[in-house]
Design a protein around this motif. Sequence first.
Motif, PDB file in Angstrom:
ATOM      1  N   ILE A   1     -54.005   3.176   5.606  1.00 23.22           N
ATOM      2  CA  ILE A   1     -53.932   4.235   6.620  1.00 23.22           C
ATOM      3  C   ILE A   1     -55.292   4.586   7.220  1.00 23.22           C
ATOM      4  CG2 ILE A   1     -51.822   5.221   5.642  1.00 23.22           C
ATOM      5  CD1 ILE A   1     -53.631   7.459   4.443  1.00 23.22           C
TER       6      ILE A   1
ATOM      7  N   ARG B   1     -53.039   1.249  13.559  1.00 21.89           N
ATOM      8  CA  ARG B   1     -53.850   0.949  12.374  1.00 21.89           C
ATOM      9  C   ARG B   1     -53.526  -0.435  11.824  1.00 21.89           C
ATOM     10  NH1 ARG B   1     -54.211   7.059   9.936  1.00 21.89           N
ATOM     11  NH2 ARG B   1     -53.259   8.031  11.742  1.00 21.89           N
TER      12      ARG B   1
ATOM     13  N   TYR C   1     -51.038   4.014   1.529  1.00 21.28           N
ATOM     14  CA  TYR C   1     -49.884   4.855   1.205  1.00 21.28           C
ATOM     15  C   TYR C   1     -48.785   3.943   0.676  1.00 21.28           C
ATOM     16  CZ  TYR C   1     -45.917   8.009   1.681  1.00 21.28           C
ATOM     17  OH  TYR C   1     -44.799   8.771   1.423  1.00 21.28           O
TER      18      TYR C   1
ATOM     19  N   GLY D   1     -52.294  -2.164   8.810  1.00 23.65           N
ATOM     20  CA  GLY D   1     -51.569  -1.789   7.599  1.00 23.65           C
ATOM     21  C   GLY D   1     -51.810  -2.696   6.407  1.00 23.65           C
TER      22      GLY D   1
ATOM     23  N   LEU E   1     -52.178  12.260   5.115  1.00 20.26           N
ATOM     24  CA  LEU E   1     -51.520  11.040   5.580  1.00 20.26           C
ATOM     25  C   LEU E   1     -51.570  10.935   7.102  1.00 20.26           C
ATOM     26  CD1 LEU E   1     -49.763   8.517   4.996  1.00 20.26           C
ATOM     27  CD2 LEU E   1     -47.752  10.014   5.072  1.00 20.26           C
TER      28      LEU E   1
END
Length: 202
Positions: free
Chosen positions: A52, A88, A38, A90, A172
């Motif tokens: 993500i 997560r 994202y 990133g 998302l």
Amino acid sequence: MDLLRQKKGASQRGFLDDQFLIAMPGMKDDRFSRAVIYICAHSDEGAMGLIINQVQPLLFPDLLVQLGILDEQEAIRLPMKAKDFIVRNGGPVDRSRGFVLHSDDYKVESSLPVSEEICLTATVDILRAISAGRGPRHALMALGYSGWGAGQLESEIAENGWLTCPATSELLFDTDIERKYDRILATLGIDLARLSSAAGHA
């Protein structure tokens, strides 16, 4: 993060802001294999985003204890939503730093707008709020981020390293991380098997 701070003071959005970057099957960098990123900020100076769909082995309650936000007994008593909050990966840059993408119903002084509906907060205030059940309606947390220098991401897209498409809050923030890559490709009407066979051929 500098890109985001610059963006806070500017009214103009980069053309890749609030977009998904989807790694093509021929992605040479293993760190981004099947990655969905994202994009939080994009300008002439570069781009910054969060993967993500890669999960960290670190659990959210353990992270809160490590950061000194809660002790172990408090972590055991966390609300279920906070206990199950997924951490997560990133990206490869600044991997010890946490970033929370979230809906705009939660804002503190340090929250930076990414789009009209989505903000990014990188301070512990939001982790305290989530652990107490006072956090945003929708949120995802990542350790580390993905960054590109001036013109680098545009070159990678031109060389068919990435596909782009507008992001949706549903894709998302949902927690079906394992199937996210295939589902986002499906929303574009792309068959991964055909994409794989076509990748790398002029």
